[in-house]
Design an enzyme around this catalytic site. Structure first.
Site, PDB file in Angstrom:
ATOM      1  N   ASN A  74     126.145  10.401  24.064  1.00 45.11           N
ATOM      2  CA  ASN A  74     126.556  10.789  22.712  1.00 45.11           C
ATOM      3  C   ASN A  74     125.585  11.782  22.089  1.00 45.11           C
ATOM      4  O   ASN A  74     124.387  11.729  22.339  1.00 45.11           O
ATOM      5  CB  ASN A  74     126.669   9.560  21.809  1.00 45.11           C
ATOM      6  N   ILE A  75     126.112  12.629  21.225  1.00 44.22           N
ATOM      7  CA  ILE A  75     125.287  13.678  20.633  1.00 44.22           C
ATOM      8  C   ILE A  75     124.145  13.106  19.796  1.00 44.22           C
ATOM      9  O   ILE A  75     123.075  13.726  19.681  1.00 44.22           O
ATOM     10  CB  ILE A  75     126.161  14.636  19.774  1.00 44.22           C
ATOM     11  N   LYS A  76     124.321  11.902  19.227  1.00 45.55           N
ATOM     12  CA  LYS A  76     123.262  11.314  18.414  1.00 45.55           C
ATOM     13  C   LYS A  76     122.049  10.948  19.245  1.00 45.55           C
ATOM     14  O   LYS A  76     120.927  10.904  18.745  1.00 45.55           O
ATOM     15  CB  LYS A  76     123.782  10.089  17.659  1.00 45.55           C
ATOM     16  N   GLY A  77     122.247  10.661  20.535  1.00 46.22           N
ATOM     17  CA  GLY A  77     121.134  10.517  21.469  1.00 46.22           C
ATOM     18  C   GLY A  77     120.271   9.293  21.268  1.00 46.22           C
ATOM     19  O   GLY A  77     120.712   8.257  20.772  1.00 46.22           O
ATOM     20  N   PHE A  78     118.973   9.459  21.592  1.00 47.42           N
ATOM     21  CA  PHE A  78     118.049   8.334  21.621  1.00 47.42           C
ATOM     22  C   PHE A  78     116.616   8.863  21.534  1.00 47.42           C
ATOM     23  O   PHE A  78     116.298   9.921  22.071  1.00 47.42           O
ATOM     24  CB  PHE A  78     118.247   7.540  22.925  1.00 47.42           C
TER      25      PHE A  78
END
Length: 260
Positions: A137-141
Protein backbone atom coordinates in the site's frame (compact mmCIF):
# COMPACT_ATOMS: atom_id res chain seq x y z
CA UNK A 1 43.10 -29.70 30.94
CA UNK A 2 39.71 -28.31 29.93
CA UNK A 3 38.59 -24.87 31.05
CA UNK A 4 35.14 -23.62 31.85
CA UNK A 5 33.86 -20.18 30.84
CA UNK A 6 32.98 -18.03 33.84
CA UNK A 7 31.69 -14.48 34.21
CA UNK A 8 35.29 -13.26 34.43
CA UNK A 9 36.03 -14.99 31.13
CA UNK A 10 33.20 -13.04 29.54
CA UNK A 11 34.76 -9.80 30.74
CA UNK A 12 38.20 -10.81 29.47
CA UNK A 13 37.08 -11.53 25.92
CA UNK A 14 34.96 -9.11 23.86
CA UNK A 15 33.66 -12.12 21.90
CA UNK A 16 32.11 -13.80 24.97
CA UNK A 17 29.03 -12.10 26.37
CA UNK A 18 26.20 -12.81 28.80
CA UNK A 19 22.73 -11.30 29.05
CA UNK A 20 22.41 -8.01 30.90
CA UNK A 21 19.73 -7.25 33.48
CA UNK A 22 20.64 -5.13 36.50
CA UNK A 23 24.44 -5.15 36.19
CA UNK A 24 26.81 -6.01 33.36
CA UNK A 25 27.29 -9.75 32.96
CA UNK A 26 24.69 -10.77 35.56
CA UNK A 27 22.99 -13.09 33.04
CA UNK A 28 19.47 -11.92 33.90
CA UNK A 29 16.77 -12.76 31.33
CA UNK A 30 12.98 -12.58 31.21
CA UNK A 31 10.80 -15.02 29.31
CA UNK A 32 7.13 -15.87 28.94
CA UNK A 33 5.25 -19.09 28.24
CA UNK A 34 1.87 -20.79 28.71
CA UNK A 35 1.17 -24.03 30.55
CA UNK A 36 -1.99 -26.12 29.96
CA UNK A 37 -3.14 -26.04 33.61
CA UNK A 38 -5.53 -23.80 35.59
CA UNK A 39 -3.99 -20.91 37.50
CA UNK A 40 -3.29 -21.83 41.12
CA UNK A 41 -0.27 -22.26 43.43
CA UNK A 42 0.54 -25.61 41.86
CA UNK A 43 0.65 -24.02 38.43
CA UNK A 44 3.02 -21.32 39.68
CA UNK A 45 5.27 -24.01 41.16
CA UNK A 46 5.25 -25.84 37.84
CA UNK A 47 6.29 -22.64 36.04
CA UNK A 48 9.25 -22.16 38.39
CA UNK A 49 10.26 -25.80 37.98
CA UNK A 50 10.26 -25.40 34.20
CA UNK A 51 12.31 -22.20 34.46
CA UNK A 52 14.94 -23.92 36.62
CA UNK A 53 15.12 -26.85 34.20
CA UNK A 54 15.75 -24.32 31.42
CA UNK A 55 18.76 -22.98 33.32
CA UNK A 56 17.34 -20.00 35.21
CA UNK A 57 18.74 -20.02 38.74
CA UNK A 58 17.37 -18.43 40.81
CA UNK A 59 14.07 -18.16 38.98
CA UNK A 60 11.49 -15.57 40.00
CA UNK A 61 7.83 -15.58 39.00
CA UNK A 62 6.88 -12.00 38.12
CA UNK A 63 3.51 -12.52 36.43
CA UNK A 64 0.83 -15.20 36.21
CA UNK A 65 -2.57 -14.84 34.56
CA UNK A 66 -5.33 -17.34 33.80
CA UNK A 67 -6.03 -17.84 30.10
CA UNK A 68 -9.51 -19.28 30.36
CA UNK A 69 -10.26 -22.15 32.75
CA UNK A 70 -7.51 -24.53 31.61
CA UNK A 71 -4.42 -22.46 30.75
CA UNK A 72 -2.07 -20.05 32.55
CA UNK A 73 0.32 -17.48 31.10
CA UNK A 74 3.57 -16.82 33.00
CA UNK A 75 6.45 -14.38 32.96
CA UNK A 76 9.58 -15.50 34.83
CA UNK A 77 12.85 -13.70 35.54
CA UNK A 78 16.18 -15.24 36.44
CA UNK A 79 19.87 -15.60 35.76
CA UNK A 80 21.45 -17.91 33.19
CA UNK A 81 25.05 -19.09 33.23
CA UNK A 82 25.33 -19.52 29.48
CA UNK A 83 27.73 -17.46 27.40
CA UNK A 84 27.29 -16.32 23.81
CA UNK A 85 30.35 -16.62 21.58
CA UNK A 86 30.06 -13.89 18.97
CA UNK A 87 32.61 -15.69 16.81
CA UNK A 88 30.06 -18.47 16.26
CA UNK A 89 27.17 -16.15 15.27
CA UNK A 90 26.24 -16.38 11.59
CA UNK A 91 23.98 -13.91 9.80
CA UNK A 92 22.82 -13.38 6.23
CA UNK A 93 24.11 -10.09 4.90
CA UNK A 94 22.13 -8.07 2.38
CA UNK A 95 23.84 -8.61 -0.99
CA UNK A 96 22.25 -5.70 -2.82
CA UNK A 97 22.34 -1.91 -2.30
CA UNK A 98 19.40 0.04 -0.94
CA UNK A 99 18.09 2.39 -3.63
CA UNK A 100 15.91 5.46 -3.43
CA UNK A 101 12.51 5.64 -5.14
CA UNK A 102 13.83 7.90 -7.89
CA UNK A 103 16.70 5.53 -8.68
CA UNK A 104 14.41 2.48 -8.65
CA UNK A 105 11.95 4.09 -11.05
CA UNK A 106 14.70 5.27 -13.37
CA UNK A 107 16.42 1.87 -13.41
CA UNK A 108 13.20 0.03 -14.28
CA UNK A 109 12.22 2.55 -16.95
CA UNK A 110 15.61 2.66 -18.68
CA UNK A 111 16.44 -1.04 -18.44
CA UNK A 112 13.19 -2.99 -18.39
CA UNK A 113 11.33 -0.45 -20.57
CA UNK A 114 7.99 -1.39 -18.99
CA UNK A 115 6.45 -1.48 -15.56
CA UNK A 116 7.48 -4.15 -13.10
CA UNK A 117 4.37 -6.21 -12.21
CA UNK A 118 3.95 -7.41 -8.63
CA UNK A 119 1.10 -9.61 -7.35
CA UNK A 120 0.72 -9.87 -3.58
CA UNK A 121 -1.55 -11.79 -1.21
CA UNK A 122 -2.04 -13.52 2.11
CA UNK A 123 -2.58 -17.15 1.21
CA UNK A 124 -4.53 -19.98 2.80
CA UNK A 125 -6.70 -19.06 5.78
CA UNK A 126 -4.39 -16.22 6.85
CA UNK A 127 -6.49 -13.06 7.24
CA UNK A 128 -3.72 -10.79 8.54
CA UNK A 129 -3.10 -8.18 5.85
CA UNK A 130 -1.02 -5.78 7.95
CA UNK A 131 2.27 -7.17 6.64
CA UNK A 132 1.42 -7.32 2.95
CA UNK A 133 -0.31 -3.92 3.11
CA UNK A 134 2.73 -2.37 4.80
CA UNK A 135 4.84 -3.38 1.80
CA UNK A 136 2.34 -2.83 -1.03
CA UNK A 137 0.00 0.00 0.00
CA UNK A 138 1.09 3.55 -0.73
CA UNK A 139 0.91 4.46 2.98
CA UNK A 140 3.78 2.02 3.56
CA UNK A 141 5.62 1.36 6.80
CA UNK A 142 8.29 2.94 9.01
CA UNK A 143 8.15 6.24 7.16
CA UNK A 144 8.56 4.63 3.74
CA UNK A 145 5.84 4.56 1.10
CA UNK A 146 4.75 1.15 -0.24
CA UNK A 147 5.36 -0.25 -3.70
CA UNK A 148 2.20 1.41 -5.03
CA UNK A 149 4.08 4.70 -4.71
CA UNK A 150 6.67 3.70 -7.32
CA UNK A 151 5.40 4.85 -10.70
CA UNK A 152 7.31 2.13 -12.56
CA UNK A 153 5.86 -0.69 -10.43
CA UNK A 154 2.31 -1.98 -11.00
CA UNK A 155 0.92 -3.59 -7.87
CA UNK A 156 -1.97 -6.07 -7.72
CA UNK A 157 -2.91 -6.65 -4.07
CA UNK A 158 -5.31 -9.59 -3.77
CA UNK A 159 -5.78 -9.19 -0.01
CA UNK A 160 -6.38 -11.99 2.48
CA UNK A 161 -7.33 -15.66 2.43
CA UNK A 162 -6.40 -16.17 -1.20
CA UNK A 163 -6.35 -19.79 -2.36
CA UNK A 164 -3.15 -20.90 -4.06
CA UNK A 165 -4.85 -21.80 -7.40
CA UNK A 166 -6.41 -18.31 -7.46
CA UNK A 167 -3.01 -16.72 -6.85
CA UNK A 168 -1.38 -18.73 -9.62
CA UNK A 169 -4.18 -17.89 -12.08
CA UNK A 170 -4.05 -14.17 -11.29
CA UNK A 171 -0.26 -14.10 -11.54
CA UNK A 172 -0.48 -15.68 -14.99
CA UNK A 173 -3.21 -13.28 -16.08
CA UNK A 174 -1.26 -10.24 -14.91
CA UNK A 175 2.03 -11.58 -16.32
CA UNK A 176 3.58 -11.04 -12.91
CA UNK A 177 7.31 -10.58 -12.59
CA UNK A 178 7.16 -11.36 -8.87
CA UNK A 179 4.69 -12.78 -6.37
CA UNK A 180 4.80 -11.59 -2.76
CA UNK A 181 3.01 -13.62 -0.08
CA UNK A 182 2.61 -12.78 3.58
CA UNK A 183 2.11 -15.36 6.32
CA UNK A 184 1.44 -14.35 9.91
CA UNK A 185 -0.45 -17.41 11.20
CA UNK A 186 2.21 -19.90 12.27
CA UNK A 187 0.36 -22.54 14.33
CA UNK A 188 1.65 -26.00 13.45
CA UNK A 189 4.03 -24.40 10.92
CA UNK A 190 1.13 -23.29 8.73
CA UNK A 191 3.32 -20.56 7.21
CA UNK A 192 5.85 -23.13 6.00
CA UNK A 193 3.25 -25.57 4.65
CA UNK A 194 1.28 -22.85 2.85
CA UNK A 195 4.36 -21.30 1.27
CA UNK A 196 5.76 -24.66 0.19
CA UNK A 197 2.40 -25.53 -1.38
CA UNK A 198 2.39 -22.18 -3.18
CA UNK A 199 5.90 -22.72 -4.54
CA UNK A 200 5.05 -26.19 -5.81
CA UNK A 201 1.90 -24.91 -7.54
CA UNK A 202 3.81 -22.19 -9.38
CA UNK A 203 6.52 -24.56 -10.54
CA UNK A 204 3.87 -26.95 -11.82
CA UNK A 205 1.94 -24.22 -13.64
CA UNK A 206 4.89 -22.49 -15.33
CA UNK A 207 7.52 -23.83 -17.73
CA UNK A 208 10.98 -24.26 -16.25
CA UNK A 209 12.82 -20.98 -16.05
CA UNK A 210 9.67 -18.86 -16.37
CA UNK A 211 8.37 -18.98 -12.79
CA UNK A 212 7.87 -15.50 -11.32
CA UNK A 213 10.17 -14.44 -8.52
CA UNK A 214 8.62 -15.88 -5.35
CA UNK A 215 9.01 -13.84 -2.17
CA UNK A 216 7.64 -14.74 1.26
CA UNK A 217 7.38 -12.53 4.33
CA UNK A 218 6.31 -12.90 7.93
CA UNK A 219 7.55 -12.65 11.52
CA UNK A 220 8.31 -16.36 11.97
CA UNK A 221 10.20 -17.20 8.80
CA UNK A 222 13.85 -18.03 9.38
CA UNK A 223 16.54 -16.37 7.31
CA UNK A 224 18.41 -18.83 5.15
CA UNK A 225 15.47 -21.20 4.64
CA UNK A 226 14.21 -19.79 1.33
CA UNK A 227 15.51 -22.69 -0.75
CA UNK A 228 14.06 -25.20 1.72
CA UNK A 229 10.50 -23.97 1.19
CA UNK A 230 10.98 -23.25 -2.49
CA UNK A 231 11.01 -19.45 -2.66
CA UNK A 232 13.62 -17.02 -3.90
CA UNK A 233 13.67 -14.73 -0.88
CA UNK A 234 12.39 -14.47 2.67
CA UNK A 235 11.80 -11.19 4.47
CA UNK A 236 11.24 -11.14 8.22
CA UNK A 237 9.87 -8.76 10.81
CA UNK A 238 10.69 -5.09 10.35
CA UNK A 239 11.30 -5.26 6.58
CA UNK A 240 10.58 -1.94 4.87
CA UNK A 241 9.11 -1.32 1.40
CA UNK A 242 12.40 0.19 0.26
CA UNK A 243 14.25 -3.03 1.07
CA UNK A 244 11.76 -5.08 -0.94
CA UNK A 245 11.77 -2.65 -3.88
CA UNK A 246 15.58 -2.63 -3.95
CA UNK A 247 15.66 -6.43 -3.92
CA UNK A 248 13.14 -6.67 -6.77
CA UNK A 249 15.30 -4.37 -8.91
CA UNK A 250 18.39 -6.35 -7.98
CA UNK A 251 16.76 -9.68 -8.85
CA UNK A 252 14.62 -8.77 -11.85
CA UNK A 253 16.13 -5.82 -13.66
CA UNK A 254 19.27 -6.67 -15.65
CA UNK A 255 22.11 -4.17 -15.18
CA UNK A 256 22.51 -1.59 -17.91
CA UNK A 257 25.41 -2.32 -20.27
CA UNK A 258 28.44 -0.17 -19.56
CA UNK A 259 29.59 2.26 -22.19
CA UNK A 260 33.14 1.72 -23.41
Amino acid sequence: MSTRHTPSAAKASPDLIRPYGDTTGDGMVQMSFTLPIPHDKRAEGAALQLARKMGLEPALLVHARAMGPDFTFFVVYGSVRHLVDLREVTVIEREYPLLGAKEINLTIKKTLRRKLVIVGACIGTDAHTVGIDAILNIKGFAGEKGLEYYREIRVVNLGAQVLVPELVARARAEKADAVLVSQVVTQRDAHIHNTSQMSAAFREAYPAGQVPLLVAGGPRFEEGTASTIGVDRIFGRGTTPGEVASYLVHALVPPSPRKV
